[in-house]
Design a protein around this motif. Structure first.
Motif, PDB file in Angstrom:
ATOM      1  N   VAL A 104      52.296  65.753  22.381  1.00 28.92           N
ATOM      2  CA  VAL A 104      53.146  66.848  21.904  1.00 28.92           C
ATOM      3  C   VAL A 104      52.601  67.422  20.603  1.00 28.92           C
ATOM      4  O   VAL A 104      52.512  68.646  20.436  1.00 28.92           O
ATOM      5  N   MET A 105      52.198  66.577  19.678  1.00 30.22           N
ATOM      6  CA  MET A 105      51.684  67.068  18.398  1.00 30.22           C
ATOM      7  C   MET A 105      50.413  67.891  18.581  1.00 30.22           C
ATOM      8  O   MET A 105      50.297  68.997  18.032  1.00 30.22           O
ATOM      9  N   LEU A 106      49.459  67.375  19.354  1.00 29.46           N
ATOM     10  CA  LEU A 106      48.202  68.110  19.531  1.00 29.46           C
ATOM     11  C   LEU A 106      48.411  69.387  20.337  1.00 29.46           C
ATOM     12  O   LEU A 106      47.743  70.397  20.084  1.00 29.46           O
ATOM     13  N   SER A 107      49.327  69.364  21.289  1.00 32.22           N
ATOM     14  CA  SER A 107      49.633  70.584  22.049  1.00 32.22           C
ATOM     15  C   SER A 107      50.148  71.675  21.117  1.00 32.22           C
ATOM     16  O   SER A 107      49.730  72.839  21.191  1.00 32.22           O
ATOM     17  N   PHE A 108      51.057  71.288  20.222  1.00 32.84           N
ATOM     18  CA  PHE A 108      51.609  72.255  19.281  1.00 32.84           C
ATOM     19  C   PHE A 108      50.548  72.747  18.311  1.00 32.84           C
ATOM     20  O   PHE A 108      50.413  73.960  18.071  1.00 32.84           O
ATOM     21  N   LEU A 109      49.763  71.833  17.754  1.00 34.52           N
ATOM     22  CA  LEU A 109      48.746  72.227  16.774  1.00 34.52           C
ATOM     23  C   LEU A 109      47.696  73.143  17.398  1.00 34.52           C
ATOM     24  O   LEU A 109      47.289  74.139  16.796  1.00 34.52           O
ATOM     25  N   ARG A 110      47.274  72.809  18.604  1.00 34.61           N
ATOM     26  CA  ARG A 110      46.288  73.670  19.276  1.00 34.61           C
ATOM     27  C   ARG A 110      46.874  75.057  19.520  1.00 34.61           C
ATOM     28  O   ARG A 110      46.185  76.077  19.385  1.00 34.61           O
ATOM     29  N   GLN A 111      48.160  75.109  19.850  1.00 31.15           N
ATOM     30  CA  GLN A 111      48.814  76.385  20.137  1.00 31.15           C
ATOM     31  C   GLN A 111      48.855  77.292  18.910  1.00 31.15           C
ATOM     32  O   GLN A 111      48.806  78.525  19.044  1.00 31.15           O
ATOM     33  N   ILE A 112      48.920  76.699  17.711  1.00 36.75           N
ATOM     34  CA  ILE A 112      48.953  77.537  16.498  1.00 36.75           C
ATOM     35  C   ILE A 112      47.564  77.663  15.865  1.00 36.75           C
ATOM     36  O   ILE A 112      47.438  78.133  14.718  1.00 36.75           O
ATOM     37  N   GLY A 113      46.518  77.254  16.590  1.00 39.57           N
ATOM     38  CA  GLY A 113      45.159  77.552  16.159  1.00 39.57           C
ATOM     39  C   GLY A 113      44.351  76.431  15.556  1.00 39.57           C
ATOM     40  O   GLY A 113      43.213  76.650  15.123  1.00 39.57           O
ATOM     41  N   VAL A 114      44.883  75.215  15.506  1.00 37.52           N
ATOM     42  CA  VAL A 114      44.131  74.080  14.963  1.00 37.52           C
ATOM     43  C   VAL A 114      43.184  73.555  16.044  1.00 37.52           C
ATOM     44  O   VAL A 114      43.621  73.238  17.151  1.00 37.52           O
ATOM     45  N   ASP A 115      41.886  73.463  15.741  1.00 35.20           N
ATOM     46  CA  ASP A 115      40.936  72.988  16.753  1.00 35.20           C
ATOM     47  C   ASP A 115      40.176  71.738  16.336  1.00 35.20           C
ATOM     48  O   ASP A 115      39.369  71.197  17.094  1.00 35.20           O
ATOM     49  N   ALA A 116      40.423  71.241  15.109  1.00 34.98           N
ATOM     50  CA  ALA A 116      39.770  70.026  14.627  1.00 34.98           C
ATOM     51  C   ALA A 116      40.775  69.240  13.800  1.00 34.98           C
ATOM     52  O   ALA A 116      41.517  69.825  12.990  1.00 34.98           O
ATOM     53  N   ILE A 117      40.817  67.924  13.993  1.00 35.38           N
ATOM     54  CA  ILE A 117      41.822  67.113  13.306  1.00 35.38           C
ATOM     55  C   ILE A 117      41.203  65.855  12.717  1.00 35.38           C
ATOM     56  O   ILE A 117      40.168  65.371  13.162  1.00 35.38           O
ATOM     57  N   LEU A 118      41.910  65.344  11.730  1.00 36.50           N
ATOM     58  CA  LEU A 118      41.571  64.100  11.054  1.00 36.50           C
ATOM     59  C   LEU A 118      42.784  63.186  11.180  1.00 36.50           C
ATOM     60  O   LEU A 118      43.929  63.634  11.068  1.00 36.50           O
ATOM     61  N   GLU A 119      42.553  61.885  11.427  1.00 33.53           N
ATOM     62  CA  GLU A 119      43.651  60.932  11.584  1.00 33.53           C
ATOM     63  C   GLU A 119      43.219  59.590  11.013  1.00 33.53           C
ATOM     64  O   GLU A 119      42.027  59.247  11.050  1.00 33.53           O
ATOM     65  N   ASP A 120      44.161  58.833  10.468  1.00 35.34           N
ATOM     66  CA  ASP A 120      43.865  57.461  10.080  1.00 35.34           C
ATOM     67  C   ASP A 120      44.696  56.533  10.949  1.00 35.34           C
ATOM     68  O   ASP A 120      45.839  56.822  11.281  1.00 35.34           O
ATOM     69  N   SER A 121      44.105  55.408  11.347  1.00 30.47           N
ATOM     70  CA  SER A 121      44.789  54.530  12.294  1.00 30.47           C
ATOM     71  C   SER A 121      44.173  53.146  12.275  1.00 30.47           C
ATOM     72  O   SER A 121      42.967  52.985  12.078  1.00 30.47           O
ATOM     73  N   SER A 122      45.013  52.142  12.534  1.00 30.46           N
ATOM     74  CA  SER A 122      44.518  50.776  12.678  1.00 30.46           C
ATOM     75  C   SER A 122      44.185  50.456  14.124  1.00 30.46           C
ATOM     76  O   SER A 122      43.845  49.329  14.449  1.00 30.46           O
ATOM     77  N   GLY A 123      44.291  51.446  15.012  1.00 33.39           N
ATOM     78  CA  GLY A 123      43.931  51.169  16.405  1.00 33.39           C
ATOM     79  C   GLY A 123      44.523  52.108  17.419  1.00 33.39           C
ATOM     80  O   GLY A 123      43.902  53.099  17.809  1.00 33.39           O
ATOM     81  N   ASN A 124      45.749  51.852  17.866  1.00 38.05           N
ATOM     82  CA  ASN A 124      46.314  52.600  18.983  1.00 38.05           C
ATOM     83  C   ASN A 124      46.478  54.088  18.681  1.00 38.05           C
ATOM     84  O   ASN A 124      46.265  54.929  19.548  1.00 38.05           O
ATOM     85  N   GLY A 125      46.873  54.421  17.449  1.00 39.59           N
ATOM     86  CA  GLY A 125      47.015  55.832  17.094  1.00 39.59           C
ATOM     87  C   GLY A 125      45.692  56.561  17.175  1.00 39.59           C
ATOM     88  O   GLY A 125      45.614  57.688  17.664  1.00 39.59           O
ATOM     89  N   GLY A 126      44.635  55.920  16.701  1.00 39.34           N
ATOM     90  CA  GLY A 126      43.316  56.530  16.754  1.00 39.34           C
ATOM     91  C   GLY A 126      42.822  56.698  18.179  1.00 39.34           C
ATOM     92  O   GLY A 126      42.268  57.745  18.536  1.00 39.34           O
ATOM     93  N   SER A 127      43.016  55.670  19.003  1.00 40.79           N
ATOM     94  CA  SER A 127      42.628  55.763  20.411  1.00 40.79           C
ATOM     95  C   SER A 127      43.353  56.908  21.091  1.00 40.79           C
ATOM     96  O   SER A 127      42.767  57.689  21.843  1.00 40.79           O
ATOM     97  N   SER A 128      44.642  57.001  20.816  1.00 40.03           N
ATOM     98  CA  SER A 128      45.461  58.035  21.441  1.00 40.03           C
ATOM     99  C   SER A 128      45.041  59.430  20.998  1.00 40.03           C
ATOM    100  O   SER A 128      44.869  60.343  21.815  1.00 40.03           O
TER     101      SER A 128
END
Length: 375
Positions: A104-128
């Motif tokens: 849902v988050m990436l769908s929304f961000l892509r819809q408003i023009g975001v095409d590159a993202i940065l994330e910090d994660s200890s595992g599952n969040g990064g994989s996802s």
């Protein structure tokens, strides 16, 4: 209903949704203004994914980024005197519940023009984020603690994401991501509020799984709290829409070795309380300073639920027991199962109640560790 906005829950300040944003101007966490909820007639029954509940989202998503996340099994099994339902969230595409929020988050961000993202994660969040980002044609960089399970890092790299390993405790990865956020949009699953708009599908799905009824109790492993808050928001919307008559009691399961939410809840406050922190096998919940502590405590109180802190031995015993019943969970997930017995013994949950324990991720993410523990 007025148009949805970002809102600072501490000040009430509103921000428009069409501007890429992950925090307030004061660099505090935001939420999305509450939704009105939906009825069973609003479910898109022809869609077999969380997008069947898209009417509950604050904005219309024209072209979702999706790998079919959601619609995970709900399996009832014996657990001592109890007959809980286990929600098997590892059937999500990248192996954890995080896919709900990422999609849902990436769908929304892509819809408003975001095409590159940065994330910090200890595992599952990064994989996802890496997997859903690949599905959406987005460039992804993941910052992870150097101590993260190698299998989780291998999964992130397999999706084509850039990986930067950060020495030090989990919070140092977040600090480094924030330092880099001026160059690339910081799509943090802890900070960006649309992640919670995705995890609230868990509440809608449990409601539908149970024949459009709310359970009496929901037990969730909690680190930063996105699954618990998603459940709180979703069930709150269902109550507002008249689809359920009461909120289920929400219980946060944490390893005693890193249990800041339990410490604050037991102290009767919604601010940090000092408690010793040690290494835990439940690495997915090893977050010393949850960003949304105040909102988590409020959700627990509103539902009449509570917290439970579990020893490492209790988590391992539950992990072994789950495996012997055919459920290969990662150690973090086993906290929810371990909580069942302790909550029952305390009289917090009863045999005649409907209880759902959310198993958030697969044991394949930490297969070597799990294999050693369940011998």
């Amino acid at each position: 209903m007025p148009a949805a906005s970002y809102i600072d829950p501490r000040t009430g300040q509103l921000y428009p949704l069409d501007q890429p944003r992950w925090c307030s101007d004061e660099r505090t966490p935001l939420l999305v203004t509450p939704g009105a909820g939906i009825s069973r007639e609003d479910i898109d029954s022809g869609t077999r994914s969380l997008w069947r509940y898209r009417a509950a989202l604050p904005v219309e998503i024209g072209k979702p980024v999706t790998l079919g996340e959601g619609c995970t099994p709900l399996v009832q099994q014996d657990w001592g005197d109890l007959r809980p339902f286990f929600k098997l969230e590892w059937f999500n595409p990248t192996g954890s519940f995080k896919d709900r929020g990422s999609a849902v988050m990436l769908s929304f961000l892509r819809q408003i023009g975001v095409d590159a993202i940065l994330e910090d994660s200890s595992g599952n969040g990064g994989s996802s984020m890496a997997g859903l980002g690949a599905a959406g044609g987005m460039r992804v960089k993941i910052l992870a603690p150097a101590s993260t399970s190698p299998a989780k890092i291998a999964q992130v790299r397999a999706y084509g994401a850039a990986v930067q390993l950060v020495e030090g405790p989990r919070e140092e990865s977040e600090a480094e991501a924030i330092r880099q956020s001026s160059q690339t949009f910081y799509a943090s699953h802890n900070w960006q509020p649309f992640f919670l708009e995705g995890t609230k599908s868990l509440a809608y799905e449990i409601w539908e799984d149970l024949g459009f009824r709310a359970p009496d109790n929901v037990i969730v492993p909690v680190g930063a709290g996105s699954s618990l808050l998603g459940c709180a928001f979703g069930f709150r919307e269902l109550l507002k829409a008249g689809q359920i008559t009461k909120l289920p009691r929400l219980f946060a399961a944490q390893p005693l070795n890193c249990s800041p939410i339990d410490a604050s809840f037991k102290a009767g406050v919604d601010t940090p309380v000092a408690r010793e922190v040690n290494k835990t096998i439940a690495e997915g919940t090893a977050i010393k300073n949850p960003l949304r502590l105040r909102e988590i405590i409020a959700a627990l109180r509103e539902s009449g639920g509570g917290t439970i802190a579990l020893t490492e031995d209790e988590i391992v015993a539950a992990l072994r027991r789950l495996a012997r019943q055919g459920l290969f969970a990662e150690p973090t997930s086993a906290s929810a199962a371990a909580a069942l017995e302790k909550l029952s013994a305390a009289g917090s949950i009863r045999t005649n109640e409907t209880t759902v324990a959310v198993l958030t991720g697969t044991g394949l993410k930490a297969a070597t560790t799990v294999a050693d523990l369940v011998q």
